[in-house]
Structures are given as C-alpha cells and as structure tokens.
Design a protein around this motif. Structure first.
Motif, PDB file in Angstrom:
ATOM      1  N   MET A   1      79.314  33.664  43.464  1.00  0.00           N
ATOM      2  CA  MET A   1      77.344  34.004  42.910  1.00  0.00           C
ATOM      3  C   MET A   1      78.149  35.999  42.098  1.00  0.00           C
ATOM      4  O   MET A   1      77.182  35.726  41.054  1.00  0.00           O
ATOM      5  N   ALA A   2      78.958  35.913  42.314  1.00  0.00           N
ATOM      6  CA  ALA A   2      78.688  37.454  42.042  1.00  0.00           C
ATOM      7  C   ALA A   2      78.717  37.269  40.556  1.00  0.00           C
ATOM      8  O   ALA A   2      78.906  38.163  39.480  1.00  0.00           O
ATOM      9  N   TRP A   3      79.903  36.471  39.956  1.00  0.00           N
ATOM     10  CA  TRP A   3      80.410  35.888  38.203  1.00  0.00           C
ATOM     11  C   TRP A   3      78.829  35.403  38.122  1.00  0.00           C
ATOM     12  O   TRP A   3      78.728  35.256  36.319  1.00  0.00           O
ATOM     13  N   TYR A   4      77.837  35.087  38.681  1.00  0.00           N
ATOM     14  CA  TYR A   4      76.434  34.835  38.400  1.00  0.00           C
ATOM     15  C   TYR A   4      75.662  35.284  37.948  1.00  0.00           C
ATOM     16  O   TYR A   4      74.089  34.973  39.288  1.00  0.00           O
ATOM     17  N   PRO A   5      75.394  36.202  37.834  1.00  0.00           N
ATOM     18  CA  PRO A   5      73.824  37.628  38.195  1.00  0.00           C
ATOM     19  C   PRO A   5      72.538  37.191  38.494  1.00  0.00           C
ATOM     20  O   PRO A   5      71.597  37.523  38.851  1.00  0.00           O
ATOM     21  N   ARG A   6      72.126  36.248  37.228  1.00  0.00           N
ATOM     22  CA  ARG A   6      71.608  35.807  37.045  1.00  0.00           C
ATOM     23  C   ARG A   6      70.444  35.083  38.292  1.00  0.00           C
ATOM     24  O   ARG A   6      70.147  35.346  38.977  1.00  0.00           O
ATOM     25  N   LEU A   7      71.699  34.241  38.768  1.00  0.00           N
ATOM     26  CA  LEU A   7      71.314  33.285  40.485  1.00  0.00           C
ATOM     27  C   LEU A   7      71.746  34.654  41.371  1.00  0.00           C
ATOM     28  O   LEU A   7      70.436  34.767  42.145  1.00  0.00           O
ATOM     29  N   LEU A   8      72.603  35.231  41.430  1.00  0.00           N
ATOM     30  CA  LEU A   8      72.765  36.293  42.357  1.00  0.00           C
ATOM     31  C   LEU A   8      71.769  36.858  42.943  1.00  0.00           C
ATOM     32  O   LEU A   8      70.664  37.695  43.905  1.00  0.00           O
ATOM     33  N   ASN A   9      70.623  37.607  41.539  1.00  0.00           N
ATOM     34  CA  ASN A   9      69.661  38.447  41.250  1.00  0.00           C
ATOM     35  C   ASN A   9      68.167  37.676  41.532  1.00  0.00           C
ATOM     36  O   ASN A   9      67.335  37.968  41.989  1.00  0.00           O
ATOM     37  N   ALA A  10      68.268  36.571  41.131  1.00  0.00           N
ATOM     38  CA  ALA A  10      66.624  35.630  41.554  1.00  0.00           C
ATOM     39  C   ALA A  10      66.305  35.517  43.245  1.00  0.00           C
ATOM     40  O   ALA A  10      67.257  34.939  44.207  1.00  0.00           O
ATOM     41  N   THR A  11      65.538  34.987  43.326  1.00  0.00           N
ATOM     42  CA  THR A  11      64.941  34.763  44.905  1.00  0.00           C
ATOM     43  C   THR A  11      65.423  33.436  44.796  1.00  0.00           C
ATOM     44  O   THR A  11      65.623  32.885  44.328  1.00  0.00           O
ATOM     45  N   PRO A  12      65.488  33.061  46.826  1.00  0.00           N
ATOM     46  CA  PRO A  12      65.570  31.579  46.709  1.00  0.00           C
ATOM     47  C   PRO A  12      65.080  30.518  46.147  1.00  0.00           C
ATOM     48  O   PRO A  12      65.640  29.237  45.662  1.00  0.00           O
ATOM     49  N   ALA A  13      63.509  30.716  45.455  1.00  0.00           N
ATOM     50  CA  ALA A  13      62.332  29.919  44.888  1.00  0.00           C
ATOM     51  C   ALA A  13      63.276  29.951  43.358  1.00  0.00           C
ATOM     52  O   ALA A  13      63.027  28.804  43.129  1.00  0.00           O
ATOM     53  N   GLN A  14      63.513  30.504  43.184  1.00  0.00           N
ATOM     54  CA  GLN A  14      64.311  30.631  41.745  1.00  0.00           C
ATOM     55  C   GLN A  14      65.657  29.694  41.596  1.00  0.00           C
ATOM     56  O   GLN A  14      65.306  28.582  40.402  1.00  0.00           O
ATOM     57  N   ARG A  15      66.458  29.899  42.267  1.00  0.00           N
ATOM     58  CA  ARG A  15      67.884  29.519  42.409  1.00  0.00           C
ATOM     59  C   ARG A  15      67.170  27.906  42.197  1.00  0.00           C
ATOM     60  O   ARG A  15      67.382  27.057  42.025  1.00  0.00           O
ATOM     61  N   ALA A  16      66.207  27.380  43.599  1.00  0.00           N
ATOM     62  CA  ALA A  16      65.779  25.736  44.022  1.00  0.00           C
ATOM     63  C   ALA A  16      64.975  25.486  43.052  1.00  0.00           C
ATOM     64  O   ALA A  16      65.450  24.323  42.614  1.00  0.00           O
ATOM     65  N   ASN A  17      64.842  26.130  42.064  1.00  0.00           N
ATOM     66  CA  ASN A  17      64.285  25.172  40.679  1.00  0.00           C
ATOM     67  C   ASN A  17      65.293  25.137  39.487  1.00  0.00           C
ATOM     68  O   ASN A  17      65.283  26.167  38.716  1.00  0.00           O
ATOM     69  N   TRP A  18      65.561  24.108  39.430  1.00  0.00           N
ATOM     70  CA  TRP A  18      66.554  23.707  38.380  1.00  0.00           C
ATOM     71  C   TRP A  18      66.837  21.792  38.193  1.00  0.00           C
ATOM     72  O   TRP A  18      65.726  21.609  38.798  1.00  0.00           O
ATOM     73  N   GLU A  19      67.298  21.920  37.263  1.00  0.00           N
ATOM     74  CA  GLU A  19      67.396  20.244  36.802  1.00  0.00           C
ATOM     75  C   GLU A  19      68.390  20.636  35.675  1.00  0.00           C
ATOM     76  O   GLU A  19      68.913  21.479  35.142  1.00  0.00           O
ATOM     77  N   PRO A  20      68.259  18.919  35.647  1.00  0.00           N
ATOM     78  CA  PRO A  20      69.719  18.705  35.228  1.00  0.00           C
ATOM     79  C   PRO A  20      69.818  18.855  33.749  1.00  0.00           C
ATOM     80  O   PRO A  20      68.417  19.167  32.921  1.00  0.00           O
TER      81      PRO A  20
END
Length: 51
Positions: A1-20
C-alpha cells in the motif's frame, strides 16, 4: 500500500468506492482520481505520480 499513496491516505469508504476501468484491466477510484492497472497491482509496481 505504501507504493500507492492516494490509496494509503484514503478513507476506507473512498477505497471501497471503485469501478472497473480500461476494459476490465484496471481499477478506477473516482473519489481519489486514481487509476491502476491490474497488472501493476499484481506485480507490485509503484504508482507513477503524474502531479
């Protein structure tokens, strides 16, 4: 996760909101303006910061 700072610093709700993305070959997180290919995730390749 450290290689993906936007994901690392996101809230769980933000990470859960994804799409193909990319015809199913990637993932897009609209709340984070982040796109990663499935191949990069599986290889553990660092995200390229376009900023």
């Amino acid at each position: 996760m450290a290689w993906y700072p936007r994901l690392l610093n996101a809230t769980p709700a933000q990470r859960a909101n994804w799409e193909p993305a990319g015809g199913g070959y990637g993932i897009h997180w609209p709340d984070l303006d982040e796109d990663l290919s499935a191949e990069s995730l599986l290889r553990g390749a660092p995200a390229i910061d376009a900023a």
